[in-house]
Design a protein around this motif. Sequence first.
Motif, PDB file in Angstrom:
ATOM      1  N   ALA A  38      13.946  20.026  48.080  1.00 29.64           N
ATOM      2  CA  ALA A  38      13.820  18.568  47.969  1.00 29.64           C
ATOM      3  C   ALA A  38      15.153  17.928  47.616  1.00 29.64           C
ATOM      4  CB  ALA A  38      12.770  18.215  46.914  1.00 29.64           C
ATOM      5  N   VAL A  39      15.923  18.575  46.737  1.00 32.07           N
ATOM      6  CA  VAL A  39      17.195  18.018  46.299  1.00 32.07           C
ATOM      7  C   VAL A  39      18.185  17.923  47.458  1.00 32.07           C
ATOM      8  CG1 VAL A  39      19.179  18.383  44.781  1.00 32.07           C
ATOM      9  CG2 VAL A  39      16.867  18.827  43.939  1.00 32.07           C
ATOM     10  N   GLU A  40      18.132  18.912  48.360  1.00 34.76           N
ATOM     11  CA  GLU A  40      19.091  18.964  49.454  1.00 34.76           C
ATOM     12  C   GLU A  40      18.802  17.964  50.570  1.00 34.76           C
ATOM     13  OE1 GLU A  40      21.868  20.525  49.785  1.00 34.76           O
ATOM     14  OE2 GLU A  40      21.778  21.671  47.929  1.00 34.76           O
ATOM     15  N   LEU A  41      17.693  17.266  50.512  1.00 28.89           N
ATOM     16  CA  LEU A  41      17.376  16.285  51.548  1.00 28.89           C
ATOM     17  C   LEU A  41      18.187  15.009  51.309  1.00 28.89           C
ATOM     18  CD1 LEU A  41      13.499  16.637  51.878  1.00 28.89           C
ATOM     19  CD2 LEU A  41      15.268  17.662  53.298  1.00 28.89           C
ATOM     20  N   ARG A  42      19.227  14.844  52.103  1.00 30.02           N
ATOM     21  CA  ARG A  42      20.070  13.653  51.976  1.00 30.02           C
ATOM     22  C   ARG A  42      20.346  13.084  53.375  1.00 30.02           C
ATOM     23  NH1 ARG A  42      22.625  17.245  48.324  1.00 30.02           N
ATOM     24  NH2 ARG A  42      24.201  17.738  49.895  1.00 30.02           N
ATOM     25  N   PRO A  43      19.317  12.578  54.037  1.00 25.75           N
ATOM     26  CA  PRO A  43      19.518  12.051  55.391  1.00 25.75           C
ATOM     27  C   PRO A  43      20.378  10.801  55.385  1.00 25.75           C
ATOM     28  CG  PRO A  43      17.330  11.493  54.606  1.00 25.75           C
ATOM     29  CD  PRO A  43      17.923  12.420  53.573  1.00 25.75           C
ATOM     30  N   GLU A  44      21.219  10.658  56.404  1.00 28.41           N
ATOM     31  CA  GLU A  44      22.094   9.493  56.521  1.00 28.41           C
ATOM     32  C   GLU A  44      21.473   8.508  57.511  1.00 28.41           C
ATOM     33  OE1 GLU A  44      25.968  10.719  57.581  1.00 28.41           O
ATOM     34  OE2 GLU A  44      26.270  11.967  55.790  1.00 28.41           O
ATOM     35  N   ALA A  45      21.315   7.279  57.052  1.00 31.43           N
ATOM     36  CA  ALA A  45      20.723   6.250  57.898  1.00 31.43           C
ATOM     37  C   ALA A  45      21.745   5.751  58.916  1.00 31.43           C
ATOM     38  CB  ALA A  45      20.230   5.094  57.038  1.00 31.43           C
ATOM     39  N   GLN A  53      12.070   6.578  60.493  1.00 27.40           N
ATOM     40  CA  GLN A  53      12.967   7.366  61.334  1.00 27.40           C
ATOM     41  C   GLN A  53      13.984   8.141  60.500  1.00 27.40           C
ATOM     42  OE1 GLN A  53      14.370   4.109  63.801  1.00 27.40           O
ATOM     43  NE2 GLN A  53      13.127   4.797  65.540  1.00 27.40           N
ATOM     44  N   VAL A  54      14.408   7.551  59.396  1.00 24.25           N
ATOM     45  CA  VAL A  54      15.404   8.212  58.543  1.00 24.25           C
ATOM     46  C   VAL A  54      14.786   9.361  57.764  1.00 24.25           C
ATOM     47  CG1 VAL A  54      16.994   7.898  56.599  1.00 24.25           C
ATOM     48  CG2 VAL A  54      16.808   6.131  58.367  1.00 24.25           C
ATOM     49  N   TRP A  55      13.603   9.138  57.200  1.00 23.02           N
ATOM     50  CA  TRP A  55      13.002  10.114  56.292  1.00 23.02           C
ATOM     51  C   TRP A  55      11.858  10.917  56.912  1.00 23.02           C
ATOM     52  CZ3 TRP A  55      14.629  11.867  51.744  1.00 23.02           C
ATOM     53  CH2 TRP A  55      15.624  11.134  51.078  1.00 23.02           C
ATOM     54  N   GLY A  56      11.424  10.566  58.114  1.00 18.75           N
ATOM     55  CA  GLY A  56      10.281  11.252  58.705  1.00 18.75           C
ATOM     56  C   GLY A  56      10.487  12.749  58.865  1.00 18.75           C
ATOM     57  N   LEU A  57      11.534  13.147  59.607  1.00 19.57           N
ATOM     58  CA  LEU A  57      11.802  14.571  59.835  1.00 19.57           C
ATOM     59  C   LEU A  57      12.149  15.314  58.559  1.00 19.57           C
ATOM     60  CD1 LEU A  57      12.112  16.961  61.721  1.00 19.57           C
ATOM     61  CD2 LEU A  57      14.459  16.196  62.209  1.00 19.57           C
ATOM     62  N   PRO A  58      13.031  14.775  57.669  1.00 23.36           N
ATOM     63  CA  PRO A  58      13.314  15.488  56.419  1.00 23.36           C
ATOM     64  C   PRO A  58      12.086  15.759  55.568  1.00 23.36           C
ATOM     65  CG  PRO A  58      14.971  13.807  56.793  1.00 23.36           C
ATOM     66  CD  PRO A  58      13.899  13.591  57.832  1.00 23.36           C
ATOM     67  N   LEU A  59      11.217  14.742  55.434  1.00 16.02           N
ATOM     68  CA  LEU A  59      10.020  14.952  54.613  1.00 16.02           C
ATOM     69  C   LEU A  59       9.054  15.929  55.273  1.00 16.02           C
ATOM     70  CD1 LEU A  59       9.278  11.369  53.249  1.00 16.02           C
ATOM     71  CD2 LEU A  59      10.211  13.336  52.024  1.00 16.02           C
ATOM     72  N   LEU A  60       8.934  15.862  56.598  1.00 14.63           N
ATOM     73  CA  LEU A  60       8.082  16.809  57.300  1.00 14.63           C
ATOM     74  C   LEU A  60       8.599  18.232  57.111  1.00 14.63           C
ATOM     75  CD1 LEU A  60       5.767  17.467  59.242  1.00 14.63           C
ATOM     76  CD2 LEU A  60       7.347  17.036  61.148  1.00 14.63           C
ATOM     77  N   ALA A  61       9.923  18.408  57.256  1.00 13.24           N
ATOM     78  CA  ALA A  61      10.521  19.733  57.069  1.00 13.24           C
ATOM     79  C   ALA A  61      10.321  20.229  55.646  1.00 13.24           C
ATOM     80  CB  ALA A  61      12.007  19.683  57.410  1.00 13.24           C
ATOM     81  N   TYR A  62      10.457  19.310  54.681  1.00 15.78           N
ATOM     82  CA  TYR A  62      10.296  19.712  53.280  1.00 15.78           C
ATOM     83  C   TYR A  62       8.872  20.168  52.984  1.00 15.78           C
ATOM     84  CZ  TYR A  62       9.293  19.226  48.340  1.00 15.78           C
ATOM     85  OH  TYR A  62       8.843  19.464  47.075  1.00 15.78           O
ATOM     86  N   LEU A 103      18.155  31.021  50.430  1.00 15.39           N
ATOM     87  CA  LEU A 103      18.946  30.403  51.494  1.00 15.39           C
ATOM     88  C   LEU A 103      18.209  29.265  52.198  1.00 15.39           C
ATOM     89  CD1 LEU A 103      21.764  30.940  52.756  1.00 15.39           C
ATOM     90  CD2 LEU A 103      20.605  32.326  54.492  1.00 15.39           C
ATOM     91  N   MET A 104      16.910  29.177  52.027  1.00 16.61           N
ATOM     92  CA  MET A 104      16.118  28.195  52.776  1.00 16.61           C
ATOM     93  C   MET A 104      16.537  26.732  52.554  1.00 16.61           C
ATOM     94  SD  MET A 104      14.258  29.632  54.930  1.00 16.61           S
ATOM     95  CE  MET A 104      13.363  28.164  55.436  1.00 16.61           C
ATOM     96  N   PRO A 105      16.908  26.295  51.341  1.00 18.81           N
ATOM     97  CA  PRO A 105      17.358  24.909  51.210  1.00 18.81           C
ATOM     98  C   PRO A 105      18.542  24.574  52.107  1.00 18.81           C
ATOM     99  CG  PRO A 105      16.871  25.819  49.048  1.00 18.81           C
ATOM    100  CD  PRO A 105      16.791  26.960  50.017  1.00 18.81           C
ATOM    101  N   VAL A 106      19.482  25.519  52.253  1.00 24.29           N
ATOM    102  CA  VAL A 106      20.631  25.297  53.136  1.00 24.29           C
ATOM    103  C   VAL A 106      20.177  25.230  54.591  1.00 24.29           C
ATOM    104  CG1 VAL A 106      22.864  26.200  53.882  1.00 24.29           C
ATOM    105  CG2 VAL A 106      22.148  26.470  51.499  1.00 24.29           C
ATOM    106  N   VAL A 107      19.241  26.097  54.960  1.00 28.09           N
ATOM    107  CA  VAL A 107      18.736  26.099  56.338  1.00 28.09           C
ATOM    108  C   VAL A 107      18.047  24.777  56.648  1.00 28.09           C
ATOM    109  CG1 VAL A 107      17.128  27.214  57.928  1.00 28.09           C
ATOM    110  CG2 VAL A 107      18.490  28.608  56.363  1.00 28.09           C
ATOM    111  N   ILE A 108      17.249  24.281  55.711  1.00 26.74           N
ATOM    112  CA  ILE A 108      16.558  23.001  55.909  1.00 26.74           C
ATOM    113  C   ILE A 108      17.564  21.865  56.063  1.00 26.74           C
ATOM    114  CG2 ILE A 108      15.001  21.313  54.867  1.00 26.74           C
ATOM    115  CD1 ILE A 108      13.611  23.626  53.463  1.00 26.74           C
ATOM    116  N   ARG A 109      18.575  21.837  55.188  1.00 27.48           N
ATOM    117  CA  ARG A 109      19.572  20.771  55.252  1.00 27.48           C
ATOM    118  C   ARG A 109      20.318  20.793  56.582  1.00 27.48           C
ATOM    119  NH1 ARG A 109      24.024  21.523  50.989  1.00 27.48           N
ATOM    120  NH2 ARG A 109      24.679  23.044  52.532  1.00 27.48           N
TER     121      ARG A 109
END
Length: 203
Positions: A38-45, A53-62, A103-109
């Motif tokens: 969750a901490v590594e989710l830093r999408p750029e608008a 659109q900005v947070w949809g994919l990151p939150l789904l992946a998380y 390693l998964m947080p890095v893979v998600i980011r």
Amino acid sequence: MEQNAAHAVREHHVHQRHFDRLVMLSDGVFAIALTLSAVELRPEAKPGQTLLQVWGLPLLAYFLTFFIIGMVWLQHRRALAQLRRTDNVLTLITMLLLSMIALMPVVIRTMVTGESGVDSNSGFVAYALSLLVINLCLAAGWGYAAFIGHLVPDMPRPKAWGWLMHDMFVALVWAAIACWFLHLTWGVASIGVTMCRPPSVCS
């Protein structure tokens, strides 16, 4: 006679301490990996994008990863609960599993943000391959404990075999997903045939 009894008690305590430390390390790595996901989710608008659109994919992946890693933790916890003792080989396999979990947080980011020049398709491939290795480690650990290291003497062999087949099935699913993103249709077909073939349970 008393000396032998005391030695047996000490040996049991040593095995218990090894087991307890392995469980504590595993729980700690799983907890930190899930938190950092969750901490590594830093999408750029980008200009013109909506909040969805900005947070949809990151939150789904998380949330998807939280559920998947949570299921891996449940499988791992269930396997550890069946152990009568642990040894160096199982510890090494567990360390490999935990290294992939960490390693998964890095893979998600990387998958979500496309950092390091990685496009979304390559990010999905890395994600699927990481989960493939995680589930292979899970299967290897249980297979070793149940059938090679004899660390689970109290479980009936057919049931132990069923647990191993479950872990292998999940690993094959992630292998098929990786092949799909790599456009390897022959790989997907081969894995599909393997998954549909009924396994022969060793008695």
